[in-house]
Design an enzyme around this catalytic site. Structure first.
Site, PDB file in Angstrom:
ATOM      1  N   GLU A 179      10.518   4.504   6.752  1.00 34.47           N
ATOM      2  CA  GLU A 179      10.909   3.469   7.700  1.00 34.47           C
ATOM      3  C   GLU A 179      10.116   2.175   7.539  1.00 34.47           C
ATOM      4  OE1 GLU A 179      12.946   3.792  10.630  1.00 34.47           O
ATOM      5  OE2 GLU A 179      13.715   5.695   9.895  1.00 34.47           O
ATOM      6  N   ASP A 186       3.274  12.417  15.683  1.00 34.01           N
ATOM      7  CA  ASP A 186       3.364  12.630  14.231  1.00 34.01           C
ATOM      8  C   ASP A 186       1.964  12.844  13.647  1.00 34.01           C
ATOM      9  OD1 ASP A 186       4.454  12.782  11.660  1.00 34.01           O
ATOM     10  OD2 ASP A 186       4.540  10.609  11.393  1.00 34.01           O
ATOM     11  N   GLN A 236       5.074   2.774   0.923  1.00 32.17           N
ATOM     12  CA  GLN A 236       6.444   2.556   1.349  1.00 32.17           C
ATOM     13  C   GLN A 236       6.945   3.874   1.923  1.00 32.17           C
ATOM     14  OE1 GLN A 236       9.148   1.327  -1.746  1.00 32.17           O
ATOM     15  NE2 GLN A 236      10.778   0.952  -0.245  1.00 32.17           N
ATOM     16  N   ILE A 240       0.840  -1.203   0.000  1.00 34.34           N
ATOM     17  CA  ILE A 240       0.000   0.000   0.000  1.00 34.34           C
ATOM     18  C   ILE A 240       0.879   1.259   0.000  1.00 34.34           C
ATOM     19  CG2 ILE A 240      -1.825   1.276   1.233  1.00 34.34           C
ATOM     20  CD1 ILE A 240      -2.768  -1.418   0.102  1.00 34.34           C
TER      21      ILE A 240
END
Ligand SMILES: Nc1ncnc2c1ncn2[C@@H]1O[C@H](COP(=O)(O)OP(=O)(O)OP(=O)(O)O)[C@@H](O)[C@H]1O
Ligand SMILES: [Mg+2]
Length: 274
Positions: free
Chosen positions: A40, A167, A37, A35
């Site tokens: 990390e 985040d 990349q 889905i």
């Protein structure tokens, strides 16, 4: 700390190929679909557990440029911390995907698949449709306000149980369809408003931690505010809707909003200094 054998170094991928070997346990799995990349992590959709149960497999392959022992330690730490935080959120009723399985040494965690799309995609789609329909900016924004409120409440629930995300962006918030949605949602509705329907689900807890510090909470809000500013400048003006809902979502939320003003000031000073 035990010393593990150096993990095998995977070759840099040609861009069209699946970029990494999956961990051995998944190598007979014929269903994984890449889905995203990220820097990390690789995110796959698979039906490895049951043909009828899609799962999200988040895999952090080893980094060939990092020292193998340090790399293994870091990966283990991230995976365990993400899983731990998700389990705590789930237990406390914060909307996050369930954790199905973890192997921190191999570097993967398997999560409940969340249907729907990330908020970034949905808000862009909503803005695009409105433009197409010729709706002016700043009018009939009830549905977007409603979404901002739902986001604020979800973040408040998370902060209220002692978790900070680390985040928060509009790519780490998903909108999951609700069966009872549509027709008489929030406020007046127009064509295309249904793209903002759904329940907020918080994802990507790779940088999350357990904290009840107002400073950490305020930084979470600040990061999201900046993210809105850069990805959806038109929605940024409605950030106050998010903060309003946040402010009533748990005891002590108002102190965080005060702190946010300080964090913004610091941010402004820093950007003036270049
Ligand atoms: N449980 C899930 N169900 C469905 N889709 C998901 C799920 N988790 C993640 N995704 C999709 O995959 C994308 C990447 O996932 P995620 O944000 O967790 O990884 P990342 O940003 O690469 O990781 P990190 O920042 O921890 O290195 C998300 O933006 C979302 O589109
Ligand atoms: Mg992410």
């Amino acid at each position: 700390m035990e010393v593990q054998a150096a993990p095998p170094v995977h070759q840099a991928p040609p861009s069209t190929q699946p970029p990494h070997l999956l961990p051995p346990i998944f190598q007979s799995d014929t269903t994984p679909q890449l889905i995203t990349q990220g820097a990390e992590a690789l995110l796959y959709r698979t039906t490895y557990l049951l043909p009828t149960l899609p799962c999200a497999l988040k895999y952090r392959p080893s980094k060939p440029y990092r020292h193998p022992i340090l790399d293994a330690r870091l990966t283990k730490h991230r995976i365990l911390s993400e899983a731990r935080v998700l389990v705590k959120c789930r237990r406390e009723g914060v909307p996050v995907p369930a954790v199905y399985a973890v192997d921190e040494r191999e570097g993967w965690v398997m999560l409940e698949w969340v249907e729907g799309e990330v908020v970034r995609v949905r808000v862009n789609e909503w803005l695009r449709r409105r433009k197409e329909l010729g709706v002016e900016e700043g009018v009939e924004e009830e549905v977007l306000k409603g979404l901002m409120g739902r986001i604020g409440r979800a973040i408040g629930r998370m902060h209220g149980v002692g978790i900070v995300h680390g985040d928060l962006t509009t790519s780490n918030l998903m909108l999951r369809p609700r069966s009872g949605d549509a027709v008489n949602g929030e406020g007046s509705r127009n064509a295309g408003d249904e793209v903002l329907d759904g329940e907020i689900v918080l994802i990507d807890f790779g940088l999350a931690s357990q904290s009840s510090a107002d400073e950490d909470r305020a930084v979470d809000l600040y990061v999201l505010e900046r993210a809105f500013g850069s990805t959806h400048p038109r929605a940024e003006g409605l950030f106050s809707e998010l903060l309003g809902a946040y402010g009533t979502s748990f005891q002590g939320a108002n102190v965080v909003l005060k702190k946010l003003e300080e964090v913004r000031m610091r941010g402004r000073k820093r950007s003036m200094l270049g």
